[in-house]
Scaffold this active site. Structure first.
Site, PDB file in Angstrom:
ATOM      1  N   ASP A  12       1.885  16.009   6.665  1.00 16.67           N
ATOM      2  CA  ASP A  12       2.810  15.444   5.681  1.00 16.67           C
ATOM      3  C   ASP A  12       4.024  16.365   5.506  1.00 16.67           C
ATOM      4  OD1 ASP A  12       3.730  13.518   3.924  1.00 16.67           O
ATOM      5  OD2 ASP A  12       2.620  14.280   2.206  1.00 16.67           O
ATOM      6  N   ASP A  46       0.244   9.276   9.884  1.00 17.18           N
ATOM      7  CA  ASP A  46       1.657   9.674   9.697  1.00 17.18           C
ATOM      8  C   ASP A  46       2.157  10.694  10.708  1.00 17.18           C
ATOM      9  OD1 ASP A  46       1.527   8.035   7.493  1.00 17.18           O
ATOM     10  OD2 ASP A  46       1.621   9.636   6.009  1.00 17.18           O
ATOM     11  N   ASP A  91      -1.661   8.780  -4.257  1.00 16.00           N
ATOM     12  CA  ASP A  91      -0.780   9.203  -3.168  1.00 16.00           C
ATOM     13  C   ASP A  91      -0.153  10.565  -3.457  1.00 16.00           C
ATOM     14  OD1 ASP A  91      -1.043   6.809  -1.631  1.00 16.00           O
ATOM     15  OD2 ASP A  91       0.328   5.805  -3.006  1.00 16.00           O
TER      16      ASP A  91
END
Length: 310
Positions: A102, A141, A284
């Protein structure tokens, strides 16, 4: 005569194709419902909470993926223990430990400390699954989150993911592994197809879409088909995370309001499988409707609101 026959038989054996690995779907009887998922644990511990019946009926009783990362302890023990208790049901696992995880979003930062540590970790993960049937989503991701990374870091990450595909190909023959391909509005399809190919998608079953996001199944299917059309000389199956896409996407990604549960885990449905990859109710990050809840922590109000689309 006998010598000629023996030579002919040897030739047949030498040219016979290797046996195909079995489909984990055909080896199992439906998807595994994790009795120790975050929502299931909350349901057990909060029988008197007014939100409990709705969360139990609509979330904790459904098949949801189990995520593994640097919080999991010894990864071989954790993965082997999880897959070993699923019986005849098909488990869905998520590998989420890439270094610099991330990198651009920041809410779920962390991961293995070095590329070498990651290679050791993901190799042990694949070994722990072994020949048992499973579905594995590889590093959500990681191939979309390039915007703030240098070319050197992108190349380093791509090499790590390709190594992961090689490990699952070699060590987990009855696993369908999927490289994560972001979502329908993140990276243009042709660009994502190139990234997937460089990262070894040909070594695994296919790719995953919409993990932890909200885009409709129709939008994700359209994007997945465009990615497939952009590959050169091959196509791949894909799966879609439908855990929170019942009301589609509203332009926000971090605990937005008005979202709703999507179709529970099933085969087919426009993709190879529709899966609940993100755990409904897990935050999240400290944002949106849950400004005080860290990423990955369960919030019963988030879960309850997803049931009704609040």
């Amino acid at each position: 005569m006998m010598r000629a026959l023996a030579l002919a038989l040897l030739a047949v054996v030498a040219t016979a194709p290797a046996a195909h690995a079995a489909s984990p779907v055909s080896l199992t009887d439906g998807f595994y419902v994790d009795p120790d998922s975050n929502p299931a644990v909350w349901v057990r511990d909060h029988a008197g909470d007014g939100r409990q019946p709705a969360i139990k009926a609509n979330i904790s009783s459904k098949p949801i993926a189990r995520w593994f990362g640097n919080w999991s302890g010894d990864i071989k023990t954790a993965v082997s223990g999880y897959v070993g208790k699923t019986g005849t049901k098909l488990p869905v696992l998520v590998a989420y430990n890439i270094p610099g995880r991330d990198a651009c979003g920041g809410h779920s930062g962390g991961g293995a400390g070095t590329p070498e540590a990651y290679r050791t970790w993901i190799s042990a993960f694949a070994s722990a699954v072994g020949s048992r049937p499973a579905v594995v989503i590889i590093e959500p991701d990681s191939l979309a989150d390039f915007n703030c990374m240098t070319d050197a870091k992108i190349a380093e990450r791509t090499a790590m993911i390709k190594y992961a595909t090689e490990q699952f190909k070699a060590k987990a023959p009855n696993t369908w592994a999927y490289l994560d391909a972001g979502n329908a509005q993140w990276v243009p399809a042709a660009q994502m197809a190139s990234r997937l190919d460089k990262a070894g998608v040909r070594n695994v079953r296919g790719f995953s879409l919409n993990v932890s996001n909200y885009h409709t199944t129709a939008a994700s299917t359209s994007y997945g088909n465009s990615v497939n059309a952009s590959f050169s000389g091959f196509t791949k199956p894909y799966v879609i995370d439908t855990s929170r896409n019942g009301n589609g996407h509203n332009g926000e990604w971090c605990n937005p309001g008005g979202r709703k549960l999507g179709t529970p885990a099933r085969t087919g449905g426009g993709a190879e499988m529709l899966l609940w990859v993100k755990v409904p109710g897990d935050s999240d990050g400290r944002c949106g409707k849950a400004p005080g809840v860290d990423a990955g922590k369960f919030d019963p109000q988030l879960a309850y609101d997803l049931v009704y689309g609040y």
